[in-house]
Design a protein around this motif. Sequence first.
Motif, mmCIF file in Angstrom:
data_model
loop_
_atom_site.group_PDB
_atom_site.id
_atom_site.type_symbol
_atom_site.label_atom_id
_atom_site.label_comp_id
_atom_site.label_asym_id
_atom_site.label_seq_id
_atom_site.Cartn_x
_atom_site.Cartn_y
_atom_site.Cartn_z
ATOM 1 N N VAL A 13 40.703 47.377 56.531
ATOM 2 C CA VAL A 13 39.549 46.818 57.247
ATOM 3 C C VAL A 13 38.902 47.891 58.117
ATOM 4 O O VAL A 13 37.678 48.040 58.133
ATOM 5 N N VAL A 14 39.719 48.650 58.823
ATOM 6 C CA VAL A 14 39.194 49.689 59.707
ATOM 7 C C VAL A 14 38.440 50.753 58.901
ATOM 8 O O VAL A 14 37.306 51.118 59.240
ATOM 9 N N TYR A 20 31.134 51.469 55.729
ATOM 10 C CA TYR A 20 29.852 50.783 55.550
ATOM 11 C C TYR A 20 28.820 51.157 56.610
ATOM 12 O O TYR A 20 27.638 50.856 56.455
ATOM 13 N N LYS A 21 29.217 51.842 57.644
ATOM 14 C CA LYS A 21 28.273 52.300 58.667
ATOM 15 C C LYS A 21 27.618 53.628 58.287
ATOM 16 O O LYS A 21 26.715 54.092 58.978
ATOM 17 N N SER A 32 35.512 55.058 52.325
ATOM 18 C CA SER A 32 35.915 53.778 51.738
ATOM 19 C C SER A 32 37.042 53.946 50.724
ATOM 20 O O SER A 32 37.813 53.010 50.495
ATOM 21 N N ALA A 33 37.171 55.132 50.125
ATOM 22 C CA ALA A 33 38.272 55.374 49.180
ATOM 23 C C ALA A 33 39.622 55.173 49.869
ATOM 24 O O ALA A 33 40.531 54.564 49.291
ATOM 25 N N PHE A 34 39.747 55.647 51.091
ATOM 26 C CA PHE A 34 41.001 55.454 51.828
ATOM 27 C C PHE A 34 41.249 53.971 52.117
ATOM 28 O O PHE A 34 42.372 53.487 52.011
ATOM 29 N N GLY A 35 40.198 53.263 52.475
ATOM 30 C CA GLY A 35 40.321 51.830 52.694
ATOM 31 C C GLY A 35 40.748 51.100 51.431
ATOM 32 O O GLY A 35 41.602 50.205 51.467
ATOM 33 N N LEU A 36 40.182 51.490 50.307
ATOM 34 C CA LEU A 36 40.520 50.857 49.037
ATOM 35 C C LEU A 36 41.969 51.129 48.639
ATOM 36 O O LEU A 36 42.650 50.246 48.109
ATOM 37 N N ILE A 149 35.247 39.625 54.559
ATOM 38 C CA ILE A 149 34.315 39.061 55.546
ATOM 39 C C ILE A 149 33.714 40.174 56.401
ATOM 40 O O ILE A 149 32.501 40.209 56.635
ATOM 41 N N SER A 150 34.547 41.094 56.862
ATOM 42 C CA SER A 150 34.028 42.178 57.709
ATOM 43 C C SER A 150 33.081 43.083 56.922
ATOM 44 O O SER A 150 32.076 43.547 57.467
ATOM 45 N N ASN A 151 33.376 43.291 55.643
ATOM 46 C CA ASN A 151 32.473 44.108 54.821
ATOM 47 C C ASN A 151 31.137 43.401 54.607
ATOM 48 O O ASN A 151 30.078 44.036 54.655
#
Length: 166
Positions: A13-14, A20-21, A32-36, A149-151
């Motif tokens: 999420v973080v 996305y910013k 986002s790759a790290f988030g994924l 939801i956050s995305n």
Amino acid sequence: MSYVAEGFGALAVVFNFVGYKQNKVDRYLFISAFGLLCLSTHFFMLDAMAAGVGTLLAGLRNFIAIKNRSVFVLIGFLAANIGFMLYEWFVLQHSWIIFIAYASALIFTVGSVVLRETKSIRRYFLLAETLGLIYAILVGSIFGTIFNISNIVSILTKIHSEKKKT
């Protein structure tokens, strides 16, 4: 509930909130790759294979798409997603809900490799995030649900702020 699995979900999420910013596509793809990859770990730990595979491939795809957005990359990742989906459906005989996860993954795949403008990416990703949200709810993923939801909120906020500027 697995606290370790949800911890990876929280980390995802973080990363994605920060991703996305971003205003530059390559920077978004990198963060986002790290988030994924964190989210993939989360879903695998929850035995939600479709989302685990989809987000693992998405993380790898984002790293590759920074330098290479060729048709071969697109075809390779589309084939991998479809191949895993067919394997899960026909061999492992997983539930129909895998189609929701793989539809989301396919939208993200095409968008990440083909689209070069952040405005277009955000629009298509709204649909993909909504599908991801439905899947996360169906498999009982707390932070998967929060992640989507956050995305969605981040995308809508960024779209709104860009409309204000113009």
